[in-house]
Design an enzyme around this catalytic site. Structure first.
Site, PDB file in Angstrom:
ATOM      1  N   TYR A 225      18.603   2.583  23.386  1.00  0.00           N
ATOM      2  CA  TYR A 225      17.342   2.874  22.711  1.00  0.00           C
ATOM      3  C   TYR A 225      17.154   4.326  22.270  1.00  0.00           C
ATOM      4  CZ  TYR A 225      15.977   3.869  27.604  1.00  0.00           C
ATOM      5  OH  TYR A 225      15.930   4.328  28.884  1.00  0.00           O
ATOM      6  N   CYS A 411      -8.968 -33.916  57.935  1.00  0.00           N
ATOM      7  CA  CYS A 411      -9.333 -35.212  58.507  1.00  0.00           C
ATOM      8  C   CYS A 411      -8.976 -35.341  59.982  1.00  0.00           C
ATOM      9  CB  CYS A 411      -8.693 -36.339  57.706  1.00  0.00           C
ATOM     10  SG  CYS A 411      -6.912 -36.479  57.965  1.00  0.00           S
ATOM     11  N   CYS A 426       0.049 -34.117  56.521  1.00  0.00           N
ATOM     12  CA  CYS A 426      -1.014 -34.825  57.212  1.00  0.00           C
ATOM     13  C   CYS A 426      -0.673 -36.303  57.124  1.00  0.00           C
ATOM     14  CB  CYS A 426      -2.344 -34.536  56.522  1.00  0.00           C
ATOM     15  SG  CYS A 426      -3.591 -35.801  56.794  1.00  0.00           S
TER      16      CYS A 426
HETATM   17  S1  IVH Z   1      12.821   6.231  25.605  1.00  0.00           S
HETATM   18  C1  IVH Z   1      12.206  10.691  25.357  1.00  0.00           C
HETATM   19  N1  IVH Z   1      12.658   3.615  25.491  1.00  0.00           N
HETATM   20  O1  IVH Z   1      11.290   4.580  30.801  1.00  0.00           O
HETATM   21  C2  IVH Z   1      12.197   9.214  25.473  1.00  0.00           C
HETATM   22  N2  IVH Z   1      12.647   4.647  27.632  1.00  0.00           N
HETATM   23  O2  IVH Z   1       9.253   6.441  31.628  1.00  0.00           O
HETATM   24  C3  IVH Z   1      13.060   8.729  26.576  1.00  0.00           C
HETATM   25  N3  IVH Z   1      12.549   3.055  29.501  1.00  0.00           N
HETATM   26  O3  IVH Z   1      13.488   7.102  31.823  1.00  0.00           O
HETATM   27  C4  IVH Z   1      12.962   7.320  26.943  1.00  0.00           C
HETATM   28  N4  IVH Z   1      12.509   1.238  28.270  1.00  0.00           N
HETATM   29  O4  IVH Z   1      14.327   4.649  31.950  1.00  0.00           O
HETATM   30  C5  IVH Z   1      12.685   4.695  26.293  1.00  0.00           C
HETATM   31  N5  IVH Z   1      12.558   1.301  25.235  1.00  0.00           N
HETATM   32  C6  IVH Z   1      12.590   2.383  26.021  1.00  0.00           C
HETATM   33  C7  IVH Z   1      12.556   2.291  27.426  1.00  0.00           C
HETATM   34  C8  IVH Z   1      12.580   3.454  28.200  1.00  0.00           C
HETATM   35  C9  IVH Z   1      12.506   1.728  29.505  1.00  0.00           C
HETATM   36  C10 IVH Z   1      12.504   3.901  30.712  1.00  0.00           C
HETATM   37  C11 IVH Z   1      13.597   4.941  30.788  1.00  0.00           C
HETATM   38  C12 IVH Z   1      12.859   6.255  30.938  1.00  0.00           C
HETATM   39  C13 IVH Z   1      11.528   5.811  31.438  1.00  0.00           C
HETATM   40  C14 IVH Z   1      10.459   6.804  31.080  1.00  0.00           C
END
Ligand code: IVH
Length: 668
Positions: A225, A411, A426
């Site tokens: 992501y 009961c 029961c």
């Molecule tokens: S982006 C600067 N995208 O959430 C942005 N994080 O609370 C960095 N996480 O450490 C993270 N799904 O482990 C991003 N779709 C997603 C996510 C995600 C889960 C987690 C990740 C991060 C934490 C932050």
């Protein structure tokens, strides 16, 4: 390049391609045996020429020796965390801060993504080759989990396509899919070993094994992501395009990601995902919104350790701690006693919970739950809240062991728990008001007699007011009696009487199901109806005759025979028929003689009738109805908005029938 090298390269390319189809796209195109054959061919060729083995070869996922500890990796660019919002208002404020900073009124374009509940990971590809992987750690420095991450089959050891920067750091979440988690825990339970509390812990525990061979056995997966370091090349200029580019390079990206417009778009997405949450194959704890344009992200920048251009919108917690104040035993339709926890009220999963199921005595023993304990209550989606586990450290000295009552709390009849069974019952049968009440609710329910408007609450009320004692009394109800009930008026009373009247014209299978014979569910009822054709034939059948019915085993046969041997059951059935309940008998034909015998259908999409109804009709004509499309499917019956099943049918060349074609089929 030597001929051997060329041969190795071809095999690796083929394996990479099929690996990607199987693990990333979930769309294998060759049978497993064929894959195994290619794999073994590569293995033996490499064994003969060990000097030609490369780190990105598909054979090189496992093999590293166990470590004594993990090394450290310093992140070239820190791995930040995200700010959180918990309400629509907070989200609107986040959006407003962006407008204020950019001094713009234009709607912001966001990418909305599920917030995966796993652990963040950074993977470095050098010249397209997987070189190392690190956990987030404290954001500056993480642990070197390279050997473990390379065992995860959906993570390419060699990027596909072209155009990757010389150095590319991909970030994402490693998680354990729900199904894999359940299967893994079931295996552990069978081995008498410790299970994991949730998929997140399971993923973290599995990744932090010092022996990569252990990690390799865990069903881990990853969604990418974000990008980190990029050197010697470039990535696209929007977040969404970067994710598309990731896909083209063979990396796995969550399929449920969307581009949305403005805060309202974010909120709509949040609700949509919230509604789908329990059916997603992976665990999430919220959603993440990210400004799509990278230039705008850069303009917005960071504050302390979180970006100003992204935020996590969290779901209400699904687990909370509270005190177990007591345990009551609820009596169900079949007399089964279910222990129910009385809790100090606690806000969890978006509602206040004061009761939660403890399932049965085995579960209580397994979790070692005692009255007075601090417990973790879990409410996931619309699922009934349950006591997930206790906090042993906080057990008070006077905590009380939970014991199954020897007599029914309703009961007073004796409670029996047959050896080897998890449930205690029961023995009061129809003498037990709780059982009778539940039997009436079942009788009236949608899939049984389908008495419109007669829900559980109204049954309770009629029962408590003494208007009904047994199911047949329902058909003796008078409009005036019903109208006098709390919160009922003349109109609703009349509606109920009409619904009762209407329910009298039923089907044989509904009537059999409505009787509530133990372990005779909807589908068994249907099979019985078709097999015997008439109620008289069913009632007259002895156990030997019942055992002739497909799907009926010795336990069900005994239950049925026992049910009909009880005089009070026979009386009630007689009364129901006198009161006008009727149905059409079936002409019993051997299945092979039915018009759709030997054919298999799959139903998908939105049709004008429920799938259950269509399924029953098809089965009545001798067809089978399956859940998924394969080469053996005769035809797919597709309604509106048919999705992946339709694609599958088309790709396999399976016939597709619409609603009109279906009705032609059914009138044969
Ligand atoms: S982006 C600067 N995208 O959430 C942005 N994080 O609370 C960095 N996480 O450490 C993270 N799904 O482990 C991003 N779709 C997603 C996510 C995600 C889960 C987690 C990740 C991060 C934490 C932050």
């Amino acid at each position: 390049m030597s001929a051997i090298q060329a041969q190795l390269e071809t095999l690796r390319q083929q394996l990479r391609h099929h690996n990607h189809l199987y693990y990333v796209l979930d769309d294998p195109q060759i049978p497993d045996v064929e894959y195994d054959r290619l794999f073994r061919e590569l293995q033996s060729l490499e064994a003969a020429h060990p000097e030609l083995i490369t780190a990105d070869s598909p054979t090189q996922r496992v093999g590293a020796a166990p470590l004594s500890e993990f090394g450290e990796i310093r992140h070239a660019i820190p791995m930040l965390s995200l700010g959180n919002v918990f309400s629509d208002e907070e989200l609107l404020a986040f959006d407003k801060r962006i407008h204020d900073r950019l001094k713009s009124d234009a709607e912001t374009e966001f990418v909305a993504e599920p917030k995966l509940d796993g652990l963040a990971i950074s993977i470095l590809y050098e010249n397209g080759i997987f070189t190392r992987a690190a956990t987030r750690g404290d954001g500056e420095t993480g642990e070197d989990v390279t050997q473990n991450v390379r065992t995860i089959k959906s993570i390419p050891l060699h990027l596909m396509g072209e155009g990757w920067p010389a150095k590319l750091e991909v970030r994402g979440e490693i998680y354990m899919p729900k199904a894999g988690f359940e299967a893994f825990n079931a295996k552990m339970r069978a081995l008498g070993e410790k299970t994991f509390v949730n998929p997140r812990n399971a993923a973290a525990g599995s990744l932090r094994q010092l022996d990569p061979r252990l990690t390799a056995q865990r069903p881990l997966d990853m969604f990418c992501y974000a990008v980190g370091l990029v050197e010697g090349g470039a990535v696209p200029d929007t977040h969404y395009a970067i994710l598309q580019q990731f896909r083209a390079w063979g990396l796995r990206v969550c399929p449920d990601i969307c581009v949305v417009s403005g805060a309202q778009g974010c909120l709509a997405y949040f609700r949509e995902i919230g509604a789908k949450r329990s059916s997603l194959p992976y665990d999430i704890d919220g959603v993440v919104y990210k400004v799509n344009a990278i230039a705008t992200q850069q303009e917005l920048g960071f504050v302390s350790r979180a970006p100003r251009w992204a935020i996590a919108h969290k779901f209400p917690a699904q687990e909370e701690i509270t005190e177990l104040e007591g345990v009551e035993f609820q009596v169900g339709r079949t007399g089964a006693l279910t222990p129910v926890a009385r809790l100090k009220p606690v806000f969890v999963g978006g509602v206040t919970v004061s009761n939660a199921t403890l399932h049965n005595m085995d579960e209580i023993e397994r979790k070692d739950v005692r009255i007075g304990d601090y417990v973790i209550v879990r409410r996931a989606g619309d699922v009934i809240p349950e006591v997930a586990r206790v906090i042993p450290d906080r057990r008070p000295a006077d905590a009380q062991v939970i014991v199954m009552p020897t007599h029914c709390p309703v009961c007073g009849s004796e409670v029996e728990r047959p050896a080897g069974e998890a449930v205690a019952r029961c023995t009061g049968g129809l003498y037990c008001p709780a059982q009778v009440k539940e039997a009436i609710k079942h009788f009236a329910s949608r899939k049984a007699m389908n008495i419109d408007g007669l829900g559980d609450k109204l049954v309770e009320l009629c029962f408590e007011q003494g208007l009904i004692r047994h199911v047949d009394d329902l058909y003796r109800l008078q409009a005036a009696q019903v109208a006098a009930l709390e919160r009922m008026g003349e109109k609703s009373a009349e509606n109920l009487i009409n619904a009762l009247e209407k329910s009298k014209a039923t089907t044989l299978e509904r009537f059999i199901f409505a009787l509530g014979i133990r372990e005779v569910g909807e589908s068994t009822a249907k099979v019985l109806a078709r097999h015997f054709g008439s109620f008289e034939a069913l009632q007259a059948a002895d156990e030997a005759a019942l055992l002739q019915v497909p799907d009926v085993g010795p336990v069900v046969a005994t239950n049925i025979a026992h049910f009909f041997s009880e005089p009070h059951n026979r009386d009630t059935i007689g009364h129901l028929r006198e009161l006008g309940i009727h149905w059409q008998n079936y002409v019993v034909k051997p299945i092979e003689a039915l018009p759709l015998a030997g054919k298999t259908y799959v139903i998908t999409g939105t049709l004008s009738r429920s799938r259950d109804e269509i399924k029953a009709d098809l089965e009545g004509l001798g067809a089978k109805v399956a859940g998924s499309v394969s080469k053996k499917t005769t035809a797919l019956i597709a309604g509106e908005n048919a999705g992946s099943k339709l694609e599958k049918a088309e790709s396999l060349g399976v016939a597709v029938l619409d609603e009109a074609a279906l009705s032609v089929l059914l009138t044969r």
